[in-house]
Scaffold this motif. Structure first.
Motif, PDB file in Angstrom:
ATOM      1  N   PHE A 182     -13.590-107.499 -71.224  1.00  0.00           N
ATOM      2  CA  PHE A 182     -13.555-108.299 -69.998  1.00  0.00           C
ATOM      3  C   PHE A 182     -13.449-109.802 -70.285  1.00  0.00           C
ATOM      4  O   PHE A 182     -13.614-110.617 -69.378  1.00  0.00           O
ATOM      5  N   ALA A 183     -13.175-110.152 -71.545  1.00  0.00           N
ATOM      6  CA  ALA A 183     -13.019-111.574 -71.867  1.00  0.00           C
ATOM      7  C   ALA A 183     -11.813-112.169 -71.160  1.00  0.00           C
ATOM      8  O   ALA A 183     -11.812-113.363 -70.823  1.00  0.00           O
ATOM      9  N   ASP A 184     -10.801-111.336 -70.927  1.00  0.00           N
ATOM     10  CA  ASP A 184      -9.594-111.843 -70.273  1.00  0.00           C
ATOM     11  C   ASP A 184      -9.856-112.283 -68.833  1.00  0.00           C
ATOM     12  O   ASP A 184      -9.061-113.022 -68.248  1.00  0.00           O
ATOM     13  N   ASN A 185     -10.978-111.856 -68.266  1.00  0.00           N
ATOM     14  CA  ASN A 185     -11.315-112.293 -66.907  1.00  0.00           C
ATOM     15  C   ASN A 185     -11.790-113.736 -66.856  1.00  0.00           C
ATOM     16  O   ASN A 185     -11.850-114.337 -65.773  1.00  0.00           O
ATOM     17  N   VAL A 186     -12.157-114.291 -68.014  1.00  0.00           N
ATOM     18  CA  VAL A 186     -12.644-115.675 -68.044  1.00  0.00           C
ATOM     19  C   VAL A 186     -11.823-116.520 -69.014  1.00  0.00           C
ATOM     20  O   VAL A 186     -12.308-117.531 -69.534  1.00  0.00           O
ATOM     21  N   GLY A 187     -10.597-116.088 -69.272  1.00  0.00           N
ATOM     22  CA  GLY A 187      -9.701-116.882 -70.111  1.00  0.00           C
ATOM     23  C   GLY A 187      -9.786-116.610 -71.588  1.00  0.00           C
ATOM     24  O   GLY A 187      -9.123-117.297 -72.389  1.00  0.00           O
ATOM     25  N   GLY A 188     -10.575-115.619 -72.000  1.00  0.00           N
ATOM     26  CA  GLY A 188     -10.718-115.289 -73.409  1.00  0.00           C
ATOM     27  C   GLY A 188      -9.861-114.109 -73.812  1.00  0.00           C
ATOM     28  O   GLY A 188      -9.020-113.633 -73.049  1.00  0.00           O
ATOM     29  N   VAL A 189     -10.111-113.597 -75.021  1.00  0.00           N
ATOM     30  CA  VAL A 189      -9.338-112.486 -75.572  1.00  0.00           C
ATOM     31  C   VAL A 189     -10.302-111.392 -76.030  1.00  0.00           C
ATOM     32  O   VAL A 189     -11.257-111.663 -76.781  1.00  0.00           O
ATOM     33  N   ASN A 190     -10.068-110.150 -75.578  1.00  0.00           N
ATOM     34  CA  ASN A 190     -10.863-109.027 -76.045  1.00  0.00           C
ATOM     35  C   ASN A 190     -10.629-108.810 -77.541  1.00  0.00           C
ATOM     36  O   ASN A 190      -9.551-109.095 -78.061  1.00  0.00           O
ATOM     37  N   GLY A 191     -11.630-108.234 -78.216  1.00  0.00           N
ATOM     38  CA  GLY A 191     -11.444-107.937 -79.624  1.00  0.00           C
ATOM     39  C   GLY A 191     -12.747-107.935 -80.391  1.00  0.00           C
ATOM     40  O   GLY A 191     -13.836-107.971 -79.814  1.00  0.00           O
ATOM     41  N   ILE A 192     -12.629-107.887 -81.733  1.00  0.00           N
ATOM     42  CA  ILE A 192     -13.770-107.930 -82.639  1.00  0.00           C
ATOM     43  C   ILE A 192     -13.915-109.352 -83.177  1.00  0.00           C
ATOM     44  O   ILE A 192     -12.932-109.975 -83.594  1.00  0.00           O
ATOM     45  N   TYR A 193     -15.151-109.838 -83.185  1.00  0.00           N
ATOM     46  CA  TYR A 193     -15.438-111.195 -83.643  1.00  0.00           C
ATOM     47  C   TYR A 193     -16.488-111.153 -84.754  1.00  0.00           C
ATOM     48  O   TYR A 193     -17.366-110.283 -84.776  1.00  0.00           O
ATOM     49  N   ARG A 194     -16.376-112.117 -85.669  1.00  0.00           N
ATOM     50  CA  ARG A 194     -17.289-112.192 -86.817  1.00  0.00           C
ATOM     51  C   ARG A 194     -17.953-113.566 -86.878  1.00  0.00           C
ATOM     52  O   ARG A 194     -17.316-114.593 -86.608  1.00  0.00           O
ATOM     53  N   SER A 195     -19.249-113.559 -87.200  1.00  0.00           N
ATOM     54  CA  SER A 195     -19.987-114.798 -87.424  1.00  0.00           C
ATOM     55  C   SER A 195     -20.494-114.812 -88.859  1.00  0.00           C
ATOM     56  O   SER A 195     -20.945-113.784 -89.380  1.00  0.00           O
ATOM     57  N   THR A 196     -20.433-115.962 -89.497  1.00  0.00           N
ATOM     58  CA  THR A 196     -20.957-116.106 -90.860  1.00  0.00           C
ATOM     59  C   THR A 196     -22.146-117.051 -90.901  1.00  0.00           C
ATOM     60  O   THR A 196     -22.618-117.397 -91.981  1.00  0.00           O
TER      61      THR A 196
END
Length: 376
Positions: A249-263
């Motif tokens: 649902f990121a596309d509903n607020v201008g983002g992109v769906n997918g997998i994200y990584r934090s280091t």
């Protein structure tokens, strides 16, 4: 409030007949002793205990079954110590897990909510005594459960727990996953009492839970992580600062769906999924779960893209593996068996939104286990 109804075989006696019986047998009626209830009655614990002969196979002894478990944490060096979180049963601990019939102790019965959505042992505590649990509703019975009171934490192996809610910031949020890292706590929220983009996503505390800040928001320009629904946090004991999550649902607020990584323990994030992976992380995806072991990352997605009918809407759609910490991904297909000539996947009941698990073997991360919703 429960009410009792009189069985159909009961009938009412006319008042005149009752009076006639009283005249005939006054002594018998008067002789009936009064039932007294002690002011401070003594209660004896009657459970919980397992049911035997359940709808399972190869569970020794007696095919015992109990209530649903949402979270499991094993001690990193003592195979006898396991913690589990029940969907509506609180947190339990055993210190003889390798016995044929382990003993389990309930740890959190005194709290307002026993709905455990997640559980993590803090890898930065070398004594392995610190755990954090997220309160969330994952019951098969319409996701019913206790109040969403935030999180619970223990620093003495489960003997004592305290509520941490960020001064009320986490109250009402369904905590689907948690990563405990010393004074830093990262939580994934998949839904909330008030379902808005300002209530869900990834939340982070750097002061032990006294306050929480929403990390995922809008198009992701602030932290790299867009707003939306997050189902899980991929955690690695060998690299506590590295985390993985997914967003829909990121596309509903201008983002992109997918997998994200934090280091950096959830402070900032980078999208690492490929177009092939993204094709299985859509707004019809109902669950995404991770298992991380070193640079090996496994992820399973629930919900066949474009499907609107059960069981496809709650079926395992894909499993992917990364051998380089998320830089690249390869499809592993989905586990399938042939039952009476029919191909059956891991979620024949279409309940993968709440009944799905994936775990890499801690001794051999080339082996991964996948748990479905039921037997075919």
């Amino acid at each position: 409030m429960k009410t009792s109804q009189r069985p159909a075989r009961w009938f009412a006696l006319p008042l005149t007949l009752i009076s006639f019986i009283a005249l005939l047998f006054p002594a018998a009626l008067l002789a009936q002793p009064e039932r007294s209830v002690p002011a401070n009655g003594i209660w004896a614990k009657q459970g919980p205990s397992p049911a035997t002969g359940g709808q399972i196979e190869n569970v020794i002894p007696d095919d015992e079954v109990v209530g649903a478990i949402e979270a499991v944490v094993t001690h990193p060096s003592d195979a006898d110590i396991i913690y589990v979180g029940g969907v509506n049963a609180g947190i339990w601990k055993t210190e003889n897990a390798t016995d044929l019939r382990p003993n389990w102790d309930s740890l959190t019965d005194e709290f307002q909510s026993l709905s455990i959505g997640s559980l993590d042992m803090d890898p930065t505590d070398v004594t392995h005594q610190t755990l954090v649990a997220g309160i969330g509703r994952f019951s098969s019975y319409l996701f019913e459960g206790g109040g969403r009171i935030g999180l619970l934490r223990t620093t003495d192996g489960g003997a004592n727990w305290t509520v941490i809610d960020g001064g009320g910031a986490m109250v009402g949020r369904n905590v689907a996953a948690v990563a405990a890292r010393g004074s830093t706590i990262v939580a994934a929220v998949n839904t909330a009492d008030a379902f808005t983009f300002g209530e869900i996503g990834i939340w982070r505390s750097t002061d032990g839970g006294a306050t929480f800040t929403q990390i995922s928001s809008g198009d992701g320009s602030a932290t790299g992580l867009p707003g939306g629904v997050t189902h899980d946090i991929g955690r690695d004991r060998s690299n506590p600062a590295r985390l993985f999550t997914s967003v829909i649902f990121a596309d509903n607020v201008g983002g992109v769906n997918g997998i994200y990584r934090s280091t950096n323990t959830g402070a900032t994030w980078t999208k690492v999924s490929t177009p092939e992976v993204d094709s299985f992380i859509t707004n019809s995806t109902v669950n995404v779960e991770f298992s991380v072991s070193g640079d090996t990352v496994y992820v399973g997605m629930i919900g066949i893209p474009g499907s609107t009918q059960a069981p496809d809407t709650g079926a395992l759609a894909a499993v992917f593996r990364s051998g380089d910490g998320g830089d690249s991904w390869e499809s592993m297909g989905v586990p399938t068996t042939i039952e009476d000539g029919v191909a059956v996947g891991a979620s024949p009941g279409g309940q993968g939104s709440r009944h799905f698990s994936i775990q890499a073997d801690p001794q051999d991360n080339s082996t991964v286990y996948v748990g479905g919703d039921r037997q075919p």
